[in-house]
Scaffold this motif. Structure first.
Motif, short mmCIF file in Angstrom:
data_model
loop_
_atom_site.label_atom_id
_atom_site.label_comp_id
_atom_site.label_asym_id
_atom_site.label_seq_id
_atom_site.Cartn_x
_atom_site.Cartn_y
_atom_site.Cartn_z
N ALA A 108 3.33 10.42 6.29
CA ALA A 108 2.06 9.99 6.87
C ALA A 108 0.89 10.77 6.28
CB ALA A 108 2.09 10.17 8.39
N GLU A 109 1.10 12.07 6.03
CA GLU A 109 0.05 12.89 5.42
C GLU A 109 -0.27 12.40 4.01
OE1 GLU A 109 -1.81 15.95 3.04
OE2 GLU A 109 0.27 15.29 2.80
N ALA A 110 0.77 12.10 3.22
CA ALA A 110 0.55 11.59 1.86
C ALA A 110 -0.11 10.22 1.90
CB ALA A 110 1.88 11.52 1.11
N LEU A 111 0.28 9.40 2.87
CA LEU A 111 -0.29 8.07 3.00
C LEU A 111 -1.79 8.14 3.33
CD1 LEU A 111 0.63 5.10 2.87
CD2 LEU A 111 1.12 5.24 5.32
N ALA A 112 -2.17 9.11 4.17
CA ALA A 112 -3.58 9.27 4.52
C ALA A 112 -4.37 9.88 3.37
CB ALA A 112 -3.70 10.14 5.77
N ARG A 113 -3.75 10.80 2.64
CA ARG A 113 -4.45 11.52 1.57
C ARG A 113 -4.60 10.68 0.32
NH1 ARG A 113 -1.40 14.23 -1.79
NH2 ARG A 113 0.14 14.59 -0.13
N ILE A 121 17.09 -5.83 -14.92
CA ILE A 121 15.80 -6.48 -14.65
C ILE A 121 14.81 -5.47 -14.06
CG2 ILE A 121 14.64 -8.21 -13.23
CD1 ILE A 121 17.27 -9.88 -13.46
N LEU A 122 15.26 -4.66 -13.11
CA LEU A 122 14.36 -3.69 -12.49
C LEU A 122 13.89 -2.66 -13.51
CD1 LEU A 122 16.21 -3.18 -9.09
CD2 LEU A 122 14.02 -4.34 -9.44
N ALA A 123 14.78 -2.25 -14.41
CA ALA A 123 14.37 -1.31 -15.46
C ALA A 123 13.28 -1.91 -16.33
CB ALA A 123 15.58 -0.90 -16.30
N LYS A 124 13.44 -3.18 -16.68
CA LYS A 124 12.43 -3.84 -17.51
C LYS A 124 11.13 -4.07 -16.72
CE LYS A 124 12.71 -4.63 -21.05
NZ LYS A 124 12.19 -3.83 -22.21
N MET A 125 11.25 -4.36 -15.42
CA MET A 125 10.05 -4.51 -14.60
C MET A 125 9.24 -3.21 -14.58
SD MET A 125 11.53 -6.76 -11.40
CE MET A 125 9.99 -7.41 -10.75
N ALA A 126 9.96 -2.07 -14.52
CA ALA A 126 9.26 -0.79 -14.57
C ALA A 126 8.57 -0.59 -15.91
CB ALA A 126 10.24 0.35 -14.29
N ASP A 127 9.22 -1.02 -16.99
CA ASP A 127 8.60 -0.94 -18.31
C ASP A 127 7.31 -1.76 -18.37
OD1 ASP A 127 10.66 0.65 -19.20
OD2 ASP A 127 11.74 -0.97 -20.22
N ARG A 128 7.26 -2.85 -17.64
CA ARG A 128 6.12 -3.75 -17.68
C ARG A 128 5.07 -3.42 -16.61
NH1 ARG A 128 8.10 -4.67 -21.95
NH2 ARG A 128 8.83 -6.68 -22.78
N GLY A 129 5.26 -2.32 -15.87
CA GLY A 129 4.29 -1.92 -14.86
C GLY A 129 4.40 -2.67 -13.55
N GLN A 130 5.51 -3.38 -13.33
CA GLN A 130 5.72 -4.07 -12.05
C GLN A 130 6.33 -3.15 -11.00
OE1 GLN A 130 7.65 -7.50 -14.36
NE2 GLN A 130 6.85 -8.56 -12.55
N ILE A 131 6.82 -2.03 -11.43
CA ILE A 131 7.24 -0.93 -10.55
C ILE A 131 6.58 0.32 -11.13
CG2 ILE A 131 9.16 0.45 -9.66
CD1 ILE A 131 10.97 -2.00 -10.15
N VAL A 132 5.88 1.09 -10.32
CA VAL A 132 5.09 2.20 -10.84
C VAL A 132 5.42 3.50 -10.09
CG1 VAL A 132 3.19 0.69 -11.53
CG2 VAL A 132 3.16 1.72 -9.26
N GLY A 133 5.03 4.61 -10.73
CA GLY A 133 5.14 5.91 -10.08
C GLY A 133 6.43 6.64 -10.32
N SER A 181 -0.49 6.45 -4.02
CA SER A 181 0.70 7.17 -4.52
C SER A 181 1.95 6.81 -3.72
CB SER A 181 0.47 8.68 -4.45
OG SER A 181 0.48 9.14 -3.10
N VAL A 182 1.75 6.31 -2.50
CA VAL A 182 2.87 6.00 -1.62
C VAL A 182 3.10 4.49 -1.53
CG1 VAL A 182 3.78 6.26 0.73
CG2 VAL A 182 2.41 8.09 -0.28
N GLY A 218 7.74 5.81 -3.49
CA GLY A 218 6.68 6.35 -2.63
C GLY A 218 7.21 7.38 -1.66
N PHE A 219 8.36 7.11 -1.07
CA PHE A 219 9.00 8.05 -0.15
C PHE A 219 9.31 9.37 -0.85
CE2 PHE A 219 13.06 9.61 1.72
CZ PHE A 219 12.65 9.83 3.03
N ALA A 220 9.92 9.29 -2.03
CA ALA A 220 10.27 10.51 -2.77
C ALA A 220 9.02 11.29 -3.15
CB ALA A 220 11.08 10.15 -4.01
N ARG A 221 7.98 10.60 -3.58
CA ARG A 221 6.74 11.29 -3.95
C ARG A 221 6.11 11.98 -2.74
NH1 ARG A 221 2.95 7.90 -7.94
NH2 ARG A 221 2.03 9.98 -8.08
N ALA A 222 6.12 11.33 -1.61
CA ALA A 222 5.56 11.93 -0.40
C ALA A 222 6.31 13.19 0.00
CB ALA A 222 5.57 10.92 0.74
N LEU A 223 7.60 13.23 -0.32
CA LEU A 223 8.43 14.37 0.05
C LEU A 223 8.54 15.41 -1.06
CD1 LEU A 223 8.97 12.56 2.44
CD2 LEU A 223 11.37 13.19 2.34
N GLY A 224 7.70 15.28 -2.12
CA GLY A 224 7.59 16.36 -3.07
C GLY A 224 8.14 16.13 -4.46
#
Length: 453
Positions: free
Chosen positions: A437-442, A334-346, A446-447, A301-307
């Protein structure tokens, strides 16, 4: 990504200009000395090789990136040094088209470099073979000045500055305000804040001050202001981090969203071509797998907010193979597989990866590591706070890294600066908070997307 578009010879007109601003640091000078062996004292003795070389490099980079831009070829350059390099304060480099030579395709440019007071310390003449066809290049954003530039179209953000009772803490807030990043609301003993401002010659006229009885009261009242929407971010002043965070984490503050909060830092290193996020280097000591899931999601979320539209996340370990005796490798898998299963998104998550494979495609090729992250990592998830803190501080103090850090995962960004942070780090962190904060409000999802169980 940043888009750079050139100007062809036919597009260029006499009088066209391009300019850029940057701040030379002592480490920039040391890097020049190391690379080219000039042992003189640039910035003290005028006309040194380093002064001439650095001015030439700055103007040449402006040719390559803006006027004419990609596809340009510098045929000849002459530079005259008229003063000392300004170290530690902004300088402006400017190019102006003086003439065009249709028979050769050469464009003659006048260049100059001036300090923050407008004093010219270098002048130049550059003969440049201009490109004949239009070129457009996408390049990874690098230096963190781009974060401040992205904030220029946004309104300054009301920010609760918690207990700014030292010159560094109050000065950081004032500088962020003078850069049109924040509108400070100062929470602390008013008499003490005004005494610090007077002693440090800081102008706080017009800033709202909420009088408090001490650090705990400052943090509590600032958290209440964030809860009620009176401020959109909180900035740590001269109080202990645990006091600052304790107020945020109280149930009555209503600032938590049911997940772990974590520290994220965007880092730009001169010798690496893309900026990246490292987490968690400052807050969570020995996170387990579930905690790392939140850390990973917060960092995306942090990386997405920053572009970064689709962050590529490397879960780091000492090796890239799963070794049951090495918990960090299990977490990566485990984290890689969690992302595959939609438990980590974006984002795209892979692990375990060692650091060289995550940031260097050639290292990954030699090791025969096939990964969508290899050499392209936007986010580095470290095994524990010791690893993260050592990497972060090594890059900051030994590799001239620029950094911007926040605590994220709550309803508002928390600017958690250190007493050792420079004014630039405080400014970049404030810019990161504005963008977050702008991305969080908009687009909150996504964040801080809803967690999938």
């Amino acid at each position: 990504m940043q888009t750079i578009v050139n100007k062809t010879f036919d597009d260029i007109a006499v009088g066209d200009t391009a300019s850029t601003e940057r701040t030379l640091l002592a480490n920039d000078i040391r890097a020049w000395v190391s690379a080219f062996g000039d042992m003189s004292l640039p910035g003290v003795t005028d006309g040194t090789q380093a002064s001439s070389g650095i001015a030439t490099a700055i103007l040449s980079a402006l040719v390559a990136s803006a006027l004419p831009g990609p596809g340009s070829l510098i045929r000849a350059t002459s530079v005259t040094i008229d003063g000392a390099l300004p170290v530690g304060s902004p300088l402006t480099a400017r190019l102006v088209v003086r003439a065009k030579q249709p028979d050769t395709g050469i464009v003659i440019l006048d260049g100059q470099c001036s300090d923050s007071e407008g004093r010219v310390f270098a002048t130049a003449k550059l003969d440049v073979l201009a490109p004949t066809r239009r070129q457009e290049h996408q390049i990874a954003e690098h230096r963190l000045t781009g974060l401040v530039e992205r904030c220029r179209g946004l309104k300054p953000m009301p920010t609760g500055v918690v207990h700014p009772c030292s010159a560094d803490a109050l000065g950081g807030a004032v500088e962020a305000a003078e850069s049109d990043l924040i509108i400070p609301v100062l929470f602390g003993p008013e008499a003490e804040i005004r005494r610090v401002a007077d002693q440090a010659h800081l102008n706080i006229d017009g800033y709202q001050i909420v009088d408090t009885e001490g650090p705990e009261d400052s943090a509590s009242k600032a958290a209440d202001a964030a809860k009620m929407g009176k401020v959109a971010a909180l900035m740590k002043g001269s109080l202990h981090t645990n006091v600052f965070l304790h107020a945020v984490m109280q149930k009555d503050a209503n600032l938590l969203v049911g997940r772990l909060v974590s520290h994220c830092a965007m880092v730009s290193v001169p010798t690496y071509a893309r900026r990246f996020v490292i987490s968690d280097a400052a807050l969570n000591i020995a996170p387990d797998t579930d905690a790392k899931r939140d850390i990973c999601q917060n960092a995306i979320g942090f990386a997405r907010a920053l572009g970064v539209d689709l962050p590529k996340v490397a879960v780091l370990a000492a090796v890239e193979m799963v070794e049951t005796r090495m918990p960090a490798t299990l977490d990566g898998a485990i984290l890689a597989k969690m992302a595959d299963r939609g438990q980590i998104v974006g984002g795209v998550v892979d692990g375990p990866l060692d650091l060289d494979a995550a940031v260097d495609a050639e290292a990954a090729r030699i090791k025969r590591i096939e990964s969508p992250i290899a050499g392209l990592a936007d986010v580095l998830i470290v095994p524990n706070i010791e690893a993260g803190n050592l990497v972060y501080k090594n890059l900051t103090f030994m590799a001239d890294a620029q950094t911007a850090g926040l605590v994220v995962g709550a309803r508002v960004p928390l600017i958690l600066t250190s007493r050792a942070d420079t004014a630039a780090v405080r400014r970049f962190s404030a810019a990161a908070a504005v963008l977050y904060a702008e991305a969080l409000a908009r687009d909150p999802a996504s964040v801080l997307p809803a967690l999938v169980e």
